[in-house]
Scaffold this motif. Structure first.
Motif, PDB file in Angstrom:
ATOM      1  N   VAL A 168      44.755  40.993 -12.991  1.00 35.24           N
ATOM      2  CA  VAL A 168      45.323  39.821 -12.316  1.00 35.24           C
ATOM      3  C   VAL A 168      44.217  39.087 -11.547  1.00 35.24           C
ATOM      4  CG1 VAL A 168      46.977  39.038 -10.572  1.00 35.24           C
ATOM      5  CG2 VAL A 168      47.633  40.814 -12.207  1.00 35.24           C
ATOM      6  N   GLY A 169      43.321  39.850 -10.929  1.00 41.62           N
ATOM      7  CA  GLY A 169      42.197  39.239 -10.223  1.00 41.62           C
ATOM      8  C   GLY A 169      41.286  38.452 -11.151  1.00 41.62           C
ATOM      9  N   TYR A 170      41.015  38.995 -12.344  1.00 45.18           N
ATOM     10  CA  TYR A 170      40.189  38.263 -13.311  1.00 45.18           C
ATOM     11  C   TYR A 170      40.849  36.936 -13.679  1.00 45.18           C
ATOM     12  CZ  TYR A 170      37.821  42.772 -14.147  1.00 45.18           C
ATOM     13  OH  TYR A 170      37.140  43.946 -14.017  1.00 45.18           O
ATOM     14  N   TRP A 171      42.150  36.990 -13.936  1.00 45.20           N
ATOM     15  CA  TRP A 171      42.889  35.789 -14.315  1.00 45.20           C
ATOM     16  C   TRP A 171      42.846  34.751 -13.183  1.00 45.20           C
ATOM     17  CZ3 TRP A 171      47.748  34.048 -12.379  1.00 45.20           C
ATOM     18  CH2 TRP A 171      48.295  32.983 -13.081  1.00 45.20           C
ATOM     19  N   LEU A 172      43.138  35.214 -11.962  1.00 38.82           N
ATOM     20  CA  LEU A 172      43.108  34.297 -10.815  1.00 38.82           C
ATOM     21  C   LEU A 172      41.699  33.781 -10.546  1.00 38.82           C
ATOM     22  CD1 LEU A 172      45.525  35.960  -8.242  1.00 38.82           C
ATOM     23  CD2 LEU A 172      45.818  33.763  -9.386  1.00 38.82           C
ATOM     24  N   GLY A 173      40.708  34.667 -10.681  1.00 36.88           N
ATOM     25  CA  GLY A 173      39.322  34.253 -10.448  1.00 36.88           C
ATOM     26  C   GLY A 173      38.887  33.157 -11.394  1.00 36.88           C
ATOM     27  N   GLY A 174      39.337  33.240 -12.656  1.00 35.21           N
ATOM     28  CA  GLY A 174      39.025  32.182 -13.602  1.00 35.21           C
ATOM     29  C   GLY A 174      39.665  30.861 -13.211  1.00 35.21           C
ATOM     30  N   LYS A 175      40.930  30.925 -12.789  1.00 31.50           N
ATOM     31  CA  LYS A 175      41.630  29.702 -12.390  1.00 31.50           C
ATOM     32  C   LYS A 175      41.023  29.101 -11.120  1.00 31.50           C
ATOM     33  CE  LYS A 175      45.927  29.090 -12.754  1.00 31.50           C
ATOM     34  NZ  LYS A 175      47.337  28.913 -13.047  1.00 31.50           N
ATOM     35  N   ILE A 176      40.784  29.949 -10.130  1.00 32.87           N
ATOM     36  CA  ILE A 176      40.222  29.450  -8.861  1.00 32.87           C
ATOM     37  C   ILE A 176      38.802  28.932  -9.078  1.00 32.87           C
ATOM     38  CG2 ILE A 176      39.532  30.082  -6.516  1.00 32.87           C
ATOM     39  CD1 ILE A 176      41.814  32.203  -6.611  1.00 32.87           C
ATOM     40  N   GLY A 177      38.040  29.650  -9.902  1.00 32.89           N
ATOM     41  CA  GLY A 177      36.673  29.223 -10.181  1.00 32.89           C
ATOM     42  C   GLY A 177      36.610  27.840 -10.796  1.00 32.89           C
ATOM     43  N   ASP A 178      37.573  27.516 -11.679  1.00 35.51           N
ATOM     44  CA  ASP A 178      37.607  26.177 -12.271  1.00 35.51           C
ATOM     45  C   ASP A 178      37.943  25.112 -11.230  1.00 35.51           C
ATOM     46  OD1 ASP A 178      36.881  26.861 -14.834  1.00 35.51           O
ATOM     47  OD2 ASP A 178      38.944  27.076 -15.548  1.00 35.51           O
ATOM     48  N   ARG A 179      38.793  25.465 -10.284  1.00 31.56           N
ATOM     49  CA  ARG A 179      39.195  24.488  -9.262  1.00 31.56           C
ATOM     50  C   ARG A 179      38.181  24.376  -8.133  1.00 31.56           C
ATOM     51  NH1 ARG A 179      45.076  26.693  -9.163  1.00 31.56           N
ATOM     52  NH2 ARG A 179      45.950  25.558 -10.911  1.00 31.56           N
ATOM     53  N   ARG A 180      37.547  25.499  -7.786  1.00 30.83           N
ATOM     54  CA  ARG A 180      36.633  25.513  -6.646  1.00 30.83           C
ATOM     55  C   ARG A 180      35.353  26.259  -7.020  1.00 30.83           C
ATOM     56  NH1 ARG A 180      38.337  23.143  -2.494  1.00 30.83           N
ATOM     57  NH2 ARG A 180      36.782  24.100  -1.198  1.00 30.83           N
ATOM     58  N   PRO A 181      34.509  25.670  -7.844  1.00 33.11           N
ATOM     59  CA  PRO A 181      33.291  26.352  -8.282  1.00 33.11           C
ATOM     60  C   PRO A 181      32.173  26.294  -7.236  1.00 33.11           C
ATOM     61  CG  PRO A 181      33.416  24.210  -9.328  1.00 33.11           C
ATOM     62  CD  PRO A 181      34.668  24.365  -8.497  1.00 33.11           C
ATOM     63  N   TYR A 182      32.469  26.813  -6.056  1.00 30.12           N
ATOM     64  CA  TYR A 182      31.523  26.731  -4.943  1.00 30.12           C
ATOM     65  C   TYR A 182      31.189  28.134  -4.442  1.00 30.12           C
ATOM     66  CZ  TYR A 182      33.663  22.141  -5.132  1.00 30.12           C
ATOM     67  OH  TYR A 182      34.169  20.951  -5.579  1.00 30.12           O
ATOM     68  N   MET A 183      29.916  28.358  -4.219  1.00 30.34           N
ATOM     69  CA  MET A 183      29.449  29.664  -3.757  1.00 30.34           C
ATOM     70  C   MET A 183      30.039  30.029  -2.401  1.00 30.34           C
ATOM     71  SD  MET A 183      27.631  32.108  -4.852  1.00 30.34           S
ATOM     72  CE  MET A 183      26.662  33.495  -4.328  1.00 30.34           C
ATOM     73  N   ALA A 184      30.182  29.058  -1.518  1.00 29.83           N
ATOM     74  CA  ALA A 184      30.733  29.345  -0.188  1.00 29.83           C
ATOM     75  C   ALA A 184      32.158  29.880  -0.299  1.00 29.83           C
ATOM     76  CB  ALA A 184      30.704  28.093   0.686  1.00 29.83           C
ATOM     77  N   ASP A 185      32.948  29.315  -1.196  1.00 24.90           N
ATOM     78  CA  ASP A 185      34.319  29.783  -1.374  1.00 24.90           C
ATOM     79  C   ASP A 185      34.348  31.185  -1.983  1.00 24.90           C
ATOM     80  OD1 ASP A 185      35.120  27.375  -0.354  1.00 24.90           O
ATOM     81  OD2 ASP A 185      35.694  26.521  -2.283  1.00 24.90           O
ATOM     82  N   LEU A 186      33.469  31.437  -2.932  1.00 28.23           N
ATOM     83  CA  LEU A 186      33.381  32.778  -3.531  1.00 28.23           C
ATOM     84  C   LEU A 186      32.991  33.800  -2.463  1.00 28.23           C
ATOM     85  CD1 LEU A 186      33.349  34.770  -5.892  1.00 28.23           C
ATOM     86  CD2 LEU A 186      31.014  34.008  -6.389  1.00 28.23           C
ATOM     87  N   CYS A 187      32.021  33.462  -1.636  1.00 33.69           N
ATOM     88  CA  CYS A 187      31.614  34.380  -0.565  1.00 33.69           C
ATOM     89  C   CYS A 187      32.747  34.620   0.425  1.00 33.69           C
ATOM     90  CB  CYS A 187      30.376  33.837   0.150  1.00 33.69           C
ATOM     91  SG  CYS A 187      28.874  33.935  -0.850  1.00 33.69           S
ATOM     92  N   ALA A 188      33.545  33.599   0.692  1.00 36.65           N
ATOM     93  CA  ALA A 188      34.699  33.772   1.577  1.00 36.65           C
ATOM     94  C   ALA A 188      35.704  34.739   0.966  1.00 36.65           C
ATOM     95  CB  ALA A 188      35.354  32.426   1.861  1.00 36.65           C
ATOM     96  N   ALA A 189      35.923  34.642  -0.346  1.00 42.40           N
ATOM     97  CA  ALA A 189      36.832  35.579  -1.013  1.00 42.40           C
ATOM     98  C   ALA A 189      36.300  37.004  -0.933  1.00 42.40           C
ATOM     99  CB  ALA A 189      37.036  35.171  -2.476  1.00 42.40           C
ATOM    100  N   VAL A 190      34.995  37.166  -1.098  1.00 41.39           N
ATOM    101  CA  VAL A 190      34.396  38.506  -0.985  1.00 41.39           C
ATOM    102  C   VAL A 190      34.585  39.049   0.431  1.00 41.39           C
ATOM    103  CG1 VAL A 190      32.220  39.799  -1.064  1.00 41.39           C
ATOM    104  CG2 VAL A 190      32.747  38.142  -2.852  1.00 41.39           C
ATOM    105  N   MET A 191      34.447  38.189   1.427  1.00 42.19           N
ATOM    106  CA  MET A 191      34.647  38.628   2.810  1.00 42.19           C
ATOM    107  C   MET A 191      36.091  39.050   3.058  1.00 42.19           C
ATOM    108  SD  MET A 191      31.724  38.673   4.153  1.00 42.19           S
ATOM    109  CE  MET A 191      32.134  38.917   5.844  1.00 42.19           C
TER     110      MET A 191
END
Length: 198
Positions: free
Chosen positions: A64-87
């Motif tokens: 489910v995370g892979y699926w959501l990550g693909g969708k979110i990545g297309d909408r928000r392809p920003y490193m800052a947002d990815l780092c926030a998700a990791v946090m």
């Protein structure tokens, strides 16, 4: 005309390189899976049923995370947002050993009153404790891939995908072995969760 002094652009906080981020998150995701079985063992044992529930929940959460990550990545392809998700995934992982005991104490009492066995109990506990943190961590690899594709030639997208997924899987292997052979025996379950969160 007076010359206006040039100002430095605001500096942004340093961000990890994508391959390192994917490797570390892979290690954490599978490391917490191994540590979770140790967390559940006093309540439900460490039988094949408990292992199967834990592995099953982790695999579903990652999917489910892979699926959501693909969708979110297309909408928000920003490193800052990815780092926030990791946090966020890190904070949820750090909370696990602290919320587990009270939650499991109440859960075991409730399950005993309805005569539910280790299968139902460990499945419910694993869902409550692991599903959301692992799901969040699962978003990282496809999201990182989407960000990385912006920086490479489109002909190299397959190479990038292969490299990131290989690094994530290698990290998962390292996290599994490190957790089982070094961390849990050496520093205990709670500190292992905190180390993976860090």
């Amino acid at each position: 005309y007076a010359r206006v002094p040039m100002t430095e652009p605001p500096s942004r906080p340093p961000r990890p390189p994508l391959p390192l981020l994917v490797f570390v998150v892979g290690a954490a995701a599978l490391g917490i899976e191994i540590a979770a079985v140790r967390l559940l063992a006093p309540y439900f044992g460490a039988s094949e049923v408990v292992w199967a529930n834990t592995i099953g929940v982790v695999l579903v959460a990652l999917s489910v995370g892979y699926w959501l990550g693909g969708k979110i990545g297309d909408r928000r392809p920003y490193m800052a947002d990815l780092c926030a998700a990791v946090m966020i995934g890190s904070a949820l992982t750090a909370a696990l050993p602290f919320v587990a005991r009270p939650l499991l104490d109440v859960g075991v009492d409730a399950l005993d009153s309805v005569s539910a066995g280790a299968f139902v109990g460990s499945l419910a506990a694993t869902l409550l404790l692991l599903a959301v943190p692992v799901l969040v961590l699962g978003t990282v690899a496809p999201w990182a891939l989407r960000i990385g594709i912006e920086k490479v030639d489109k002909l190299d997208a397959g190479k990038l995908a292969g490299r990131l997924y290989a690094l994530g899987t290698t990290g998962s292997l390292v996290g599994t072995l490190l957790c089982a052979l070094v961390l849990v025996p050496g520093i205990g379950t709670r500190r292992t969760f905190l180390l993976f969160a860090l």
